[in-house]
Design an enzyme around this catalytic site. Structure first.
Site, short mmCIF file in Angstrom:
data_model
loop_
_atom_site.label_atom_id
_atom_site.label_comp_id
_atom_site.label_asym_id
_atom_site.label_seq_id
_atom_site.Cartn_x
_atom_site.Cartn_y
_atom_site.Cartn_z
N CYS A 75 0.86 -1.19 0.00
CA CYS A 75 0.00 0.00 0.00
C CYS A 75 0.90 1.23 0.00
O CYS A 75 1.62 1.47 0.99
CB CYS A 75 -0.91 0.00 1.23
SG CYS A 75 -2.01 1.43 1.32
N HIS A 161 -2.51 -4.85 -10.37
CA HIS A 161 -3.16 -3.69 -10.96
C HIS A 161 -3.46 -3.95 -12.44
O HIS A 161 -2.68 -4.62 -13.13
CB HIS A 161 -2.25 -2.45 -10.84
CG HIS A 161 -2.14 -1.94 -9.44
ND1 HIS A 161 -2.95 -0.95 -8.93
CD2 HIS A 161 -1.34 -2.33 -8.41
CE1 HIS A 161 -2.63 -0.74 -7.67
NE2 HIS A 161 -1.67 -1.57 -7.32
N GLU A 210 -10.24 0.62 -6.35
CA GLU A 210 -9.38 -0.30 -5.61
C GLU A 210 -10.05 -1.63 -5.29
O GLU A 210 -11.23 -1.68 -4.89
CB GLU A 210 -8.91 0.33 -4.29
CG GLU A 210 -7.81 1.33 -4.45
CD GLU A 210 -7.09 1.60 -3.13
OE1 GLU A 210 -7.02 0.69 -2.28
OE2 GLU A 210 -6.61 2.74 -2.95
N CYS A 219 -4.37 6.35 -4.74
CA CYS A 219 -3.83 4.99 -4.61
C CYS A 219 -2.36 5.04 -5.00
O CYS A 219 -2.04 5.30 -6.17
CB CYS A 219 -4.61 4.03 -5.52
SG CYS A 219 -4.02 2.32 -5.43
N GLY A 222 -1.33 2.23 -7.19
CA GLY A 222 -2.01 2.45 -8.47
C GLY A 222 -1.30 3.50 -9.31
O GLY A 222 -1.17 3.35 -10.54
N1 LIG Z 1 -6.60 -2.00 -2.42
C1 LIG Z 1 -5.20 -2.42 -2.58
C2 LIG Z 1 -4.38 -2.13 -1.29
C3 LIG Z 1 -4.24 -0.64 -0.98
C4 LIG Z 1 -3.53 0.11 -2.06
C5 LIG Z 1 -3.64 1.63 -2.02
N2 LIG Z 1 -4.43 2.21 -0.97
C6 LIG Z 1 -2.27 2.29 -2.13
O1 LIG Z 1 -2.09 3.43 -1.65
O2 LIG Z 1 -1.37 1.67 -2.76
C7 LIG Z 1 -5.16 -3.94 -2.89
O3 LIG Z 1 -6.15 -4.62 -2.59
O4 LIG Z 1 -4.12 -4.39 -3.41
#
Ligand SMILES: N[C@H](CCC[C@H](N)C(=O)O)C(=O)O
Length: 276
Positions: A75, A161, A210, A219, A222
């Site tokens: 994250c 992703h 997400e 994100c 992301g």
């Molecule tokens: N939802 C993402 C995790 C959080 C990623 C995001 N909040 C960031 O800042 O990278 C997943 O399931 O892989």
């Protein structure tokens, strides 16, 4: 049990952060979902649980849970908030912190201006690394969404992703296509879906639907996935300013064999306690 926590965010991607170094804390899925509920709990996109490292060469380990209770590998915005949290709470006095997560080890640098620079590791475009089901290796993969074709670039930044280039970032495309791709059968572990609008070779707009959450204001992984996908496709230069709904991130990647570098803010909102 009375649980003390800190509420934080990175560009509006919000977190509850818990110190499990001073006292062990475990959460089951139902507790995470309740804490993450914006009407019946505290509310967050992700829960971050800071623990002692399993590897003595590391300073900490931290676990990341989406608000649906799923534990994830990485994250980006959370990494910056984690770094600010451990420094503010004097769990460390270092401004260069080595931490392990479910995806591996990384280093965080807290700059004098309060921004945090994160070594986000090397990306992978190998479908099996997400995982993504593909019959052959390609630069982009066509996927059918309710009879409409979308070209996507699958990228692993430790977490999966799917990057989709669009001419316009409309609510309609994000909220209709996002959930379908997130849960598409070709992504056995589901996927984060990034919608990328190219403004120039070093500036983009990005919205991310997400995995396990829905659309967030920002994100970090992301933004990294979108930039490296754009560089791989020849659309972007090595250092890119990413505009997200919640604010801007600076992402740079020198190409295969190099880590992605992400720099951005981390904010504390309030401290609280709740009966678990
Ligand atoms: N939802 C993402 C995790 C959080 C990623 C995001 N909040 C960031 O800042 O990278 C997943 O399931 O892989």
């Amino acid at each position: 049990m009375l649980l003390k926590f800190t509420k934080m965010h990175g560009l509006g991607n919000d977190f509850v952060v818990v110190d499990a170094v001073s006292r062990k804390v475990y959460f089951n899925k139902a507790q995470i979902e309740r804490l993450g509920d914006r009407n019946r709990g505290i509310g967050f996109d992700q829960l971050l649980v800071v623990e002692p490292p399993s590897n003595p060469d590391m300073d900490f380990r931290y676990r990341i849970y989406n608000c649906d209770g799923s534990e994830v590998e990485h994250c980006g915005n959370g990494a910056r908030c984690f770094a600010k949290f451990v420094l503010d709470r004097e769990l460390t006095h270092k401004r260069v912190i080595d931490v392990e997560t479910k995806r591996g080890q990384m280093q965080l640098k807290i700059q004098e201006d309060g921004q945090v620079c994160v070594d986000m590791g090397e990306p992978s475009f190998i479908p099996a690394d997400l995982p993504f089901v593909a019959d052959e290796l390609a630069d982009v993969y066509a996927i059918d969404v309710a009879g409409e074709r979308f070209d996507l670039t699958p990228v692993s930044v430790g977490n999966p992703h799917a990057v989709i280039r669009v001419e316009a970032l409309t609510d309609e495309v994000v909220h209709r296509v996002g959930p379908i791709v997130e849960a598409h059968e070709r992504f056995p572990n589901n996927v984060n879906v990034g919608f990328l609008q190219i403004l120039s070779s070093d500036e983009v707009n990005l919205r991310v639907y997400e995995r396990g959450v829905g659309e967030t204001q920002a994100c970090g992984t992301g933004a990294c996935a979108a930039v490296v996908a754009g560089i791989k496709q020849g659309w972007l230069a090595a250092n890119v300013l990413v505009h997200l709904p919640g604010g801007d991130l600076r992402i740079s990647w020198q190409g295969p064999g190099h880590s992605i570098e992400m720099t951005g803010p981390a904010q504390k909102v309030f401290e609280g306690q709740i009966y678990l």
